[in-house]
Design an enzyme around this catalytic site. Structure first.
Site, PDB file in Angstrom:
ATOM      1  N   HIS A 138      -7.985  -7.158   0.065  1.00 47.33           N
ATOM      2  CA  HIS A 138      -7.669  -6.399   1.290  1.00 47.33           C
ATOM      3  C   HIS A 138      -8.632  -6.463   2.371  1.00 47.33           C
ATOM      4  O   HIS A 138      -7.945  -6.347   3.536  1.00 47.33           O
ATOM      5  CB  HIS A 138      -7.309  -4.877   0.587  1.00 47.33           C
ATOM      6  N   HIS A 198     -14.484   0.833   2.277  1.00 47.04           N
ATOM      7  CA  HIS A 198     -13.953  -0.211   1.412  1.00 47.04           C
ATOM      8  C   HIS A 198     -15.012  -1.446   1.053  1.00 47.04           C
ATOM      9  O   HIS A 198     -15.259  -1.730   0.017  1.00 47.04           O
ATOM     10  CB  HIS A 198     -12.854  -0.926   2.318  1.00 47.04           C
ATOM     11  N   HIS A 201       0.802  -1.147   0.089  1.00 50.80           N
ATOM     12  CA  HIS A 201      -0.068  -0.093   0.184  1.00 50.80           C
ATOM     13  C   HIS A 201       0.840   1.327   0.091  1.00 50.80           C
ATOM     14  O   HIS A 201       0.484   2.264   0.353  1.00 50.80           O
ATOM     15  CB  HIS A 201      -0.955  -0.013   1.385  1.00 50.80           C
TER      16      HIS A 201
END
Length: 204
Positions: free
Chosen positions: A56, A157, A46
């Site tokens: 992830h 996310h 990252h």
């Protein structure tokens, strides 16, 4: 006009607190009699401007090598948004009928890439869901994460990955005027890994 929107990767650059810093070494040197200079480096996946794979944050998510390349190459729109702690739907510009399927959010909330920011602009769950509903291929921004640093459940996310939208974080957009560009931000084909640094550019 060509804009390089990737920060310099170098020792001392900021990474997420507790993550693997950038280090480099020369493993062979012409000055020492070798036929060529050869180097090695180590860092988090990252580092700098990077793409998050579903792996992830999503159980059973795809690794970075398995992602198709279409989201990372094509027309995008750069928009300027307020440098607030959490972006809300009212902070987003209204979609346009001919909007490209890639959106980069310019917040200006990470001015020094050698220091991890005490605060930075992230996406509220409502914004993440709004962007997911727009049918985008890619969402990017100029901060370390689409979620706040203190977030434990990473709703942005999850919302974006759940909608099949790839995430580009850590772009350098300071010198980029809002507008439409061609984005090139291809991740490395890294088997089994959760992210990849990219050399991202905008052409416009």
């Amino acid at each position: 006009m060509l804009y390089d929107i990737s920060p310099l990767l170098h020792p001392g650059m900021a990474v997420w607190p507790g993550d693997v810093p950038f280090t480099q070494e020369r493993t062979a040197e012409m000055a020492a009699g070798a036929a060529a200079n050869v180097s090695a480096f180590r860092t988090t996946t990252h580092a700098g401007c990077h793409v998050d794979a579903p792996l992830h944050t999503e159980a059973g998510g795809s690794d970075i090598a398995s992602l198709g390349l279409a989201p990372f190459l094509g027309l995008c729109r750069v928009v300027e948004v307020p440098a607030v702690a959490l972006l809300l739907p009212e902070h987003l510009p209204a979609p346009e009928p001919d909007d490209p399927p890639r959106l980069l959010l310019k917040t200006g909330s990470w001015p020094d890439r050698d220091r991890f920011p005490a605060t930075f602009t992230a996406l509220s769950p409502e914004v993440a869901r709004e962007l997911a509903a727009r049918g985008l291929l890619l969402v990017g921004l100029d901060t370390p994460s689409v979620d706040p640093a203190e977030s434990a459940d990473l709703p942005a996310h999850h919302a974006l990955a759940g909608a099949g939208i790839v995430i580009l974080e850590g772009a350098v957009l300071d010198a980029v005027p809002p507008g439409r560009y061609e984005l090139i931000a291809l991740p490395l084909k890294l088997a089994g890994l959760d992210a990849s640094p990219v050399r991202a550019v905008l052409v416009g």
